[in-house]
Design an enzyme around this catalytic site. Structure first.
Site, PDB file in Angstrom:
ATOM      1  N   MET E   1       0.768  -1.398  -0.127  1.00 42.08           N
ATOM      2  CA  MET E   1      -0.079  -0.026   0.106  1.00 42.08           C
ATOM      3  C   MET E   1       0.900   1.394   0.226  1.00 42.08           C
ATOM      4  O   MET E   1       0.699   2.127   0.845  1.00 42.08           O
ATOM      5  CB  MET E   1      -0.860   0.030   1.243  1.00 42.08           C
ATOM      6  CG  MET E   1      -0.167  -0.245   2.410  1.00 42.08           C
ATOM      7  SD  MET E   1      -1.438  -1.105   3.619  1.00 42.08           S
ATOM      8  CE  MET E   1      -2.042  -2.372   2.486  1.00 42.08           C
ATOM      9  N   PRO E   2       1.725   1.429  -0.844  1.00 41.76           N
ATOM     10  CA  PRO E   2       2.653   2.557  -1.110  1.00 41.76           C
ATOM     11  C   PRO E   2       1.755   3.921  -1.368  1.00 41.76           C
ATOM     12  O   PRO E   2       0.631   3.820  -1.880  1.00 41.76           O
ATOM     13  CB  PRO E   2       3.618   2.315  -2.119  1.00 41.76           C
ATOM     14  CG  PRO E   2       3.294   0.776  -2.362  1.00 41.76           C
ATOM     15  CD  PRO E   2       2.089   0.453  -2.090  1.00 41.76           C
ATOM     16  N   TYR E   3       2.680   4.842  -1.032  1.00 40.38           N
ATOM     17  CA  TYR E   3       2.059   6.185  -1.651  1.00 40.38           C
ATOM     18  C   TYR E   3       3.224   6.981  -2.254  1.00 40.38           C
ATOM     19  O   TYR E   3       4.357   6.923  -1.688  1.00 40.38           O
ATOM     20  CB  TYR E   3       1.796   7.252  -0.458  1.00 40.38           C
ATOM     21  CG  TYR E   3       1.376   8.558  -0.505  1.00 40.38           C
ATOM     22  CD1 TYR E   3       0.322   9.064  -1.235  1.00 40.38           C
ATOM     23  CD2 TYR E   3       2.292   9.623  -0.592  1.00 40.38           C
ATOM     24  CE1 TYR E   3       0.186  10.423  -1.447  1.00 40.38           C
ATOM     25  CE2 TYR E   3       2.287  10.668  -0.830  1.00 40.38           C
ATOM     26  CZ  TYR E   3       1.170  11.319  -1.286  1.00 40.38           C
ATOM     27  OH  TYR E   3       1.056  12.555  -1.741  1.00 40.38           O
TER      28      TYR E   3
END
Lengths: 73, 73, 73, 73, 73, 73
Positions: E1-3
């Site tokens: 769940m990278p940003y």
């Protein structure tokens, strides 16, 4: 001269993997927008899992809930 | 009431140097735009060199390439 | 090769003032930490006053409250 | 699918407190804007006190000055 | 769940180009780190050229100086 | 003296809703960590939907795909 910030949880990404992210995103910006790699800056933030929230929960609690078939999607 | 984020590589900046950055950028915003120092926030991020990319490479690799007269500028 | 992000309310800063911020913070990083101006990136974000909060209020409401001697400091 | 970044000084916030921040801000975005908690990301940055400036000073110096009735407000 | 946050100057990137950046960086994170595309968030900031500094100058001034063989590198 | 950055898609959030976010997150930080509201800064970024990616797609394409029962989750 783009600036890219990549935020991921701190879970053992290696120096080689981080180098691959830096090279990959720099090449992407050159290919798509013609940006000069020499002035493309990439900063990777590795965030402790206690400090990363998704679905209203710290990420490890969220994953445990998902694995147990809990109510959150 | 500005907010300033300064990102540098983690390479031994001292507390005194960081205090000088905080004081200097706060004074700059007061002088140029009349911003109130009392509500000017400055956050310094020191980033591990593995996590800082420039020219498509981690910064230490980039510097080594520059020093050796490699292809990247 | 630092990256600096300056966030201010959008209230009419001129191009000349913004150029002065860019030059000033770049010079500060060179003077204090010996950072190379050629690779120092500065990004200024001008934020609509509706989108800037301080003291739990949008900034224009906060200023009005301060001016009227309201409860918040 | 909002993204929220909370920056605080590193002064001993517990995992439980950070979980409460994550849950609270996610619930706030759902209540006010109808945002889906499942895709709301919250990242908490804990910043060393040497690296946090307010009133033109590192935060611990600022607090000491305030406590001693110094000139800054 | 990278940003991932990509900051570029506002100079006419098309919706198709921006979609290609979004798809490309999401695929990169999946390939290198096994990150789930479904929860990878990418935010592109397009910054007015007056608000982007490099080499101590607003970017258009910097480019003009480079083109004229001026002192900055 | 926390700093909070809230990033949402630009889809018509009203000034009243944004004020509610500012007040809510400031109160949350006071309740959970005892942070002083007077020095809590909140910045809301509203991002054009073309510039927001999720699931490897611009957000409007992603939603359309979800609504049609497409392959992405």
């Amino acid at each position: 001269m783009p600036y890219v910030n990549i935020q991921i949880t701190r879970e053992g990404a290696t120096a080689a993997q981080k180098a691959e992210l830096i090279g990959g995103v720099t090449a992407l910006l050159q290919r798509v927008l013609g940006k000069n790699p020499a002035t493309t800056v990439v900063v990777i933030d590795e965030v402790d899992t206690d400090n990363w929230g998704i679905g209203g929960l710290p990420v490890l609690d969220y994953r445990a809930q998902q694995a147990s078939g809990g109510p959150a999607r």
